[in-house]
Design a protein around this motif. Structure first.
Motif, PDB file in Angstrom:
ATOM      1  N   MET A 185       0.864  -1.193   0.000  1.00  0.00           N
ATOM      2  CA  MET A 185       0.000   0.000   0.000  1.00  0.00           C
ATOM      3  C   MET A 185       0.897   1.239   0.000  1.00  0.00           C
ATOM      4  O   MET A 185       1.845   1.296   0.744  1.00  0.00           O
ATOM      5  N   ARG A 233      -2.220   5.226  -3.558  1.00  0.00           N
ATOM      6  CA  ARG A 233      -3.347   4.285  -3.602  1.00  0.00           C
ATOM      7  C   ARG A 233      -4.292   4.566  -2.429  1.00  0.00           C
ATOM      8  O   ARG A 233      -5.527   4.558  -2.606  1.00  0.00           O
ATOM      9  N   TYR A 276     -14.985  -8.082  -7.501  1.00  0.00           N
ATOM     10  CA  TYR A 276     -14.702  -8.636  -6.165  1.00  0.00           C
ATOM     11  C   TYR A 276     -15.234 -10.069  -6.026  1.00  0.00           C
ATOM     12  O   TYR A 276     -15.692 -10.466  -4.974  1.00  0.00           O
ATOM     13  N   ASP A 333      -9.844 -14.956  -1.852  1.00  0.00           N
ATOM     14  CA  ASP A 333      -8.479 -14.417  -1.646  1.00  0.00           C
ATOM     15  C   ASP A 333      -8.506 -13.368  -0.546  1.00  0.00           C
ATOM     16  O   ASP A 333      -8.995 -12.276  -0.756  1.00  0.00           O
ATOM     17  N   ILE A 360      -6.650 -10.665   1.313  1.00  0.00           N
ATOM     18  CA  ILE A 360      -5.421  -9.880   1.146  1.00  0.00           C
ATOM     19  C   ILE A 360      -5.130  -9.096   2.414  1.00  0.00           C
ATOM     20  O   ILE A 360      -4.032  -9.118   2.958  1.00  0.00           O
ATOM     21  N   ASN A 418      -8.611  -4.379   2.757  1.00  0.00           N
ATOM     22  CA  ASN A 418      -9.058  -4.736   1.404  1.00  0.00           C
ATOM     23  C   ASN A 418     -10.463  -5.323   1.447  1.00  0.00           C
ATOM     24  O   ASN A 418     -11.340  -4.921   0.676  1.00  0.00           O
ATOM     25  N   MET A 454     -13.124  -2.621   2.597  1.00  0.00           N
ATOM     26  CA  MET A 454     -13.418  -1.639   1.536  1.00  0.00           C
ATOM     27  C   MET A 454     -14.262  -2.271   0.421  1.00  0.00           C
ATOM     28  O   MET A 454     -15.178  -1.647  -0.110  1.00  0.00           O
ATOM     29  N   LYS A 455     -13.980  -3.543   0.107  1.00  0.00           N
ATOM     30  CA  LYS A 455     -14.775  -4.216  -0.940  1.00  0.00           C
ATOM     31  C   LYS A 455     -16.233  -4.308  -0.504  1.00  0.00           C
ATOM     32  O   LYS A 455     -17.153  -4.018  -1.275  1.00  0.00           O
ATOM     33  N   PHE A 484     -17.840  -0.840  -0.751  1.00  0.00           N
ATOM     34  CA  PHE A 484     -18.134  -0.433  -2.141  1.00  0.00           C
ATOM     35  C   PHE A 484     -19.330  -1.206  -2.684  1.00  0.00           C
ATOM     36  O   PHE A 484     -20.227  -0.623  -3.306  1.00  0.00           O
ATOM     37  N   GLU A 531     -10.419 -13.948 -14.103  1.00  0.00           N
ATOM     38  CA  GLU A 531      -9.639 -12.906 -14.790  1.00  0.00           C
ATOM     39  C   GLU A 531     -10.463 -12.206 -15.871  1.00  0.00           C
ATOM     40  O   GLU A 531     -10.336 -11.006 -16.082  1.00  0.00           O
ATOM     41  N   TRP A 537     -12.609  -9.894 -14.053  1.00  0.00           N
ATOM     42  CA  TRP A 537     -11.831  -8.783 -13.488  1.00  0.00           C
ATOM     43  C   TRP A 537     -11.552  -7.747 -14.592  1.00  0.00           C
ATOM     44  O   TRP A 537     -11.790  -6.544 -14.405  1.00  0.00           O
TER      45      TRP A 537
END
Lengths: 10, 215
Positions: free
Chosen positions: B1, B5, B48, B54, B56, B60, B63-64, B67, B119, B122
């Motif tokens: 971080m 960011r 997400y 995952d 992290i 993280n 915040m996900k 949002f 992916e 994403w």
């Protein structure tokens, strides 16, 4: 911890 | 971080708080594009998918959830809340945003880091986020006068990805094999869409005048 090039960003 | 960011995430959070404030304080969503808000729900849900697989960091994950939760709350408010939905300018919010979803998904099928379900979704979310603001910008041009909170909302929303571009530059120089070309190129396009808005926003701030976008 954050794997390289994983999606560690929001 | 890194600081860029973190500043970007906080600016993004501020934009959402400003929008929620506008809707709850004024019980009105006039000038806000429901289509853009719906696109953001798709962006966050598609991005997400790894929320539960995952881990992290606490930051993280929290915040996900914020949002996803806030974008769903805003769409729910604009569609279902009795007082708020009456103030939605449906006739001004006419951008055909389904094409943005389709185009982004097709692009994700062509351009991605790995051809895996996660992916592809994403990359789809990255491309969709770059164009998600278009219905809102078109609506602002149509509605002419922009109220302060709506203007601040769009401003912070545009500024957050600009901070992320600084973050990618910083990481490029500090991390050996850092490569985020999909997010970076898409982020540049996304921030470029705000260029004229930033210009008129700066003019209105300099002249201490109301934000006027040329029709």
């Amino acid at each position: 911890q954050e794997k390289p090039n994983s999606h560690d960003e929001l | 971080m890194n600081i860029f960011r973190f500043a970007g995430d906080m600016t993004h959070l501020i934009s959402i708080v400003v929008l929620l404030l506008k809707i709850y304080a004024t019980k009105s969503c006039s000038g806000i594009s429901l289509k853009t808000q719906e696109l953001y729900v798709i962006v966050f849900l598609a991005r997400y998918l790894d929320l539960f697989t995952d881990f992290i960091s606490v930051y993280n994950t929290v915040m996900k959830l914020v949002f996803i939760g806030s974008s769903l709350a805003i769409v729910w408010c604009m569609r279902m809340h009795r007082a708020v939905k009456r103030t939605y300018d449906k006739e001004l919010d006419t951008f055909r945003h389904y094409f943005l979803v389709l185009g982004s998904f097709v692009l994700a099928l062509l351009l991605h880091e790995k051809f895996t379900f996660q992916e592809i979704f994403w990359a789809f979310s990255i491309y969709l986020e770059a164009v998600a603001i278009l219905p809102q910008l078109v609506m602002l041009q149509r509605s002419g006068n922009v109220d302060n909170l709506t203007g601040q909302y769009v401003f912070f929303l545009g500024a957050y990805r600009a901070f992320y571009i600084l973050n990618w530059i910083y990481r490029f120089f500090t991390e050996p094999h850092f490569s985020r070309w999909i997010a970076c190129l898409s982020g540049l396009v996304q921030t470029a869409f705000y260029a004229d808005f930033f210009y008129y926003y700066f003019i209105s701030w300099k002249n201490n005048a109301k934000l006027q976008l040329p029709a």
